[in-house]
Scaffold this active site. Structure first.
Site, mmCIF file in Angstrom:
data_model
loop_
_atom_site.group_PDB
_atom_site.id
_atom_site.type_symbol
_atom_site.label_atom_id
_atom_site.label_comp_id
_atom_site.label_asym_id
_atom_site.label_seq_id
_atom_site.Cartn_x
_atom_site.Cartn_y
_atom_site.Cartn_z
ATOM 1 N N HIS A 117 0.817 -1.217 0.000
ATOM 2 C CA HIS A 117 0.000 0.000 0.000
ATOM 3 C C HIS A 117 0.852 1.269 0.000
ATOM 4 O O HIS A 117 0.364 2.346 -0.346
ATOM 5 C CB HIS A 117 -0.989 0.004 1.171
ATOM 6 C CG HIS A 117 -0.377 0.231 2.519
ATOM 7 N ND1 HIS A 117 -0.138 -0.786 3.421
ATOM 8 C CD2 HIS A 117 0.034 1.356 3.146
ATOM 9 C CE1 HIS A 117 0.388 -0.298 4.529
ATOM 10 N NE2 HIS A 117 0.496 1.006 4.385
ATOM 11 N N ASP A 161 0.057 -7.642 1.202
ATOM 12 C CA ASP A 161 0.476 -6.252 1.414
ATOM 13 C C ASP A 161 1.995 -6.121 1.530
ATOM 14 O O ASP A 161 2.504 -5.463 2.441
ATOM 15 C CB ASP A 161 -0.202 -5.659 2.655
ATOM 16 C CG ASP A 161 -0.167 -4.128 2.644
ATOM 17 O OD1 ASP A 161 0.270 -3.545 1.639
ATOM 18 O OD2 ASP A 161 -0.566 -3.527 3.664
ATOM 19 N N GLY A 232 3.276 6.458 8.272
ATOM 20 C CA GLY A 232 4.658 6.660 7.834
ATOM 21 C C GLY A 232 5.569 5.527 8.257
ATOM 22 O O GLY A 232 6.637 5.321 7.688
ATOM 23 N N ASN A 233 5.141 4.760 9.288
ATOM 24 C CA ASN A 233 5.905 3.590 9.726
ATOM 25 C C ASN A 233 5.693 2.389 8.804
ATOM 26 O O ASN A 233 6.449 1.413 8.872
ATOM 27 C CB ASN A 233 5.507 3.173 11.140
ATOM 28 C CG ASN A 233 6.328 3.833 12.220
ATOM 29 O OD1 ASN A 233 5.807 4.562 13.048
ATOM 30 N ND2 ASN A 233 7.632 3.583 12.224
ATOM 31 N N SER A 234 4.660 2.440 7.990
ATOM 32 C CA SER A 234 4.324 1.295 7.137
ATOM 33 C C SER A 234 5.525 0.844 6.310
ATOM 34 O O SER A 234 6.159 1.653 5.633
ATOM 35 C CB SER A 234 3.176 1.652 6.194
ATOM 36 O OG SER A 234 1.976 1.776 6.893
ATOM 37 N N GLY A 290 -8.835 -26.027 -6.235
ATOM 38 C CA GLY A 290 -10.213 -25.787 -6.637
ATOM 39 C C GLY A 290 -11.222 -25.819 -5.509
ATOM 40 O O GLY A 290 -12.360 -26.263 -5.706
#
Length: 494
Positions: A117, A161, A232-234, A290
């Site tokens: 992200h 992510d 901002g730490n992401s 499946g």
């Protein structure tokens, strides 16, 4: 003209006052330094009760100096929604955006891990490398020197992510990955990153929970920590006391928008698998047989008369799939896979990441009071980009302006990419280095038109781009995940 509420003063007075303030600040700093040295034991003996705290300080200082050279700040420029529409409305305003995130060097050759992200919708990605030599010092904290290098996106997985970037900056200091199974609740951890854009920030906390599932029907688990994590730490690392990466800081639960002691990180075991596959393929491999699965709740178990009120139930069996051929049925309870007990989605999902196409998985199933065992062949995923990417020649298929390897869609490609809206266009087989402009194209995207003109061959795509002057606006219509969308950017250079 003066700013409202700001008094004006003569220039000489302002300069004199500024010098006085600087002298006072320096004097205070020197006094504090001298006082600190006097208290540190130079003028007296350390008290035994404080020595353990001093040892802790020295250990933390050594840890920070070990980890900080590998932590980077990520600057992203791209396009995205500037404001949210009304609830239920699909309307939104799209505009140029800038974002700041964090990341860390996972391989000395310049590979960097961050969150997907962080780079979502990126047109240009830059990495701010840490200054070396004075980590933790006052000089380093106040230094305005920065080393900013361009980065290219190697691979992205929105499912977990995570994203892998590559920079060309020589040999870098890389962090080792911790063993996830050795992580313990209450263990001390440190969160590194750039909260609110503040580079080289470190916070300390503990592991609140080693495995937290925020959604019962999601295969993803996270490390929960009370180490302060903010926007901002992401993408930054959550490290243990050995300086090893225990997880990647990803999101917080908060009513205020800031840290409230509920931070979550992707475990190192997932990061390890994702990094290897994103680096090699640009996307994640996930074996399929499946079936659809979901978590059993007591209510679901009672309503369907399931043999147990916990674990995983088969919610779907795709027609014509290997699972259907083997005899798997909707409503079966999955008791084990390849000899390992299964009572939750994350364990099962992680196991399937390690299985290759063509292998067989052994399923132990409960159906009423009966027990069944099936060997089910792992089928080839519907979108096998590896086979398509193998057809691309790094020289013949290069579109340098866009930084991609493209394939003209013919009958052979159309047969492999079965979800094409129309049998024409340029399929993005892979990203390539040296793009003239950063365009957020992903492997698997199909370029249909450029400024309204159909793109049917590579020569036409290259020629159209070459004919455009620097600064020209460009809009690509692409197909991504069975949807059509536009990518708009400015042609900065050729």
């Amino acid at each position: 003209m003066t700013n409202s509420g700001v008094p004006t003063t003569p220039r000489g007075y302002r300069l004199s006052r500024l010098l006085s303030m600087c002298l006072v600040g320096v004097s205070a700093l020197l006094f504090a330094t001298t006082e600190a040295r006097g208290q540190s034991g130079e003028g007296g003996k350390d008290e035994p009760r404080t020595e353990e705290l001093r040892k802790l300080n020295r250990s933390v200082d050594a840890l920070i100096k070990k980890v900080s050279p590998s932590v980077v700040q990520i600057l992203v420029t791209g396009y995205g929604p500037l404001e949210e529409g009304a609830h239920g409305s699909t309307a939104s305003v799209i505009g140029r955006q800038k974002a700041i995130g964090s990341g860390f060097v996972i391989d000395p050759s310049g590979y960097i891990v961050t969150n997907a992200h962080v780079v979502n919708g990126a047109q240009r990605v830059q990495v701010v490398l840490p200054n070396t030599g004075e980590e933790g010092s006052l000089e380093a904290a106040l230094s305005t020197r920065t080393t900013i290098v361009p980065a290219r996106i190697v691979g992205v997985s929105r499912e977990v992510d995570l994203a892998v970037l590559k920079v060309d900056a020589g040999k870098l200091s890389a962090l080792a990955m911790a063993g996830y199974r050795k992580l313990g609740q209450g263990e001390i951890v440190f969160a590194f990153g750039s909260p609110e854009g503040l580079r080289n920030t470190v916070t300390m906390g503990v592991v609140s929970a080693v495995a937290r599932q925020t959604d019962l029907d999601s295969p993803l688990i996270y490390i929960q920590t009370d180490a302060a994590i903010n926007p901002g730490n992401s993408g930054g690392p959550l490290v243990n006391v050995n300086g090893e990466v225990a997880g990647v800081n990803t999101f917080i639960l908060s009513q205020s928008g800031g840290n409230e002691g509920l931070g979550f990180a992707i475990p190192s075991s997932v990061v390890n698998v994702a990094f290897r596959q994103l680096r090699k393929y640009g996307h994640l491999h996930k074996a399929e047989i499946g079936i659809g699965i979901q978590t059993i709740t007591p209510t679901l178990a009672a309503a369907l008369s399931l043999p147990r009120n916990y674990g995983v139930v088969i919610s779907d069996v795709q027609p014509g799939s290997p699972a259907e051929a083997a005899g798997v049925q909707i409503g079966d309870v999955l008791a084990g896979v390849d000899g390992k007990a299964v009572d939750n989605l994350p364990v099962l999902a992680f196991h399937f990441f390690s299985v290759e196409t063509g292998d067989k998985v052994h399923l132990d199933l409960l159906r009423g009071k009966a027990r069944f065992a099936f060997d089910v062949k792992v089928m080839e995923p519907p979108h096998d980009m590896d086979q398509i990417a193998a057809l691309a020649d790094p020289e013949k298929n290069l579109v340098p302006t866009l930084g991609i390897l493209g394939l003209e869609i013919d009958k052979k490609i159309a047969a492999m990419a079965t979800d094409l809206r129309d049998p024409f266009g340029i399929l993005v087989a892979a990203r390539a280095a040296g793009a003239g402009v950063e365009v957020p194209l992903n492997a698997g995207d199909v370029i249909r038109t450029l400024n309204g003109q159909p793109m049917t061959t590579l020569d036409r795509l290259r020629g159209t781009l070459k004919a455009l002057p620097a600064g020209a606006p460009v809009a690509l219509q692409i197909q991504r995940d069975q949807k059509l969308l536009f990518l708009a950017f400015t042609l900065d250079q050729q």
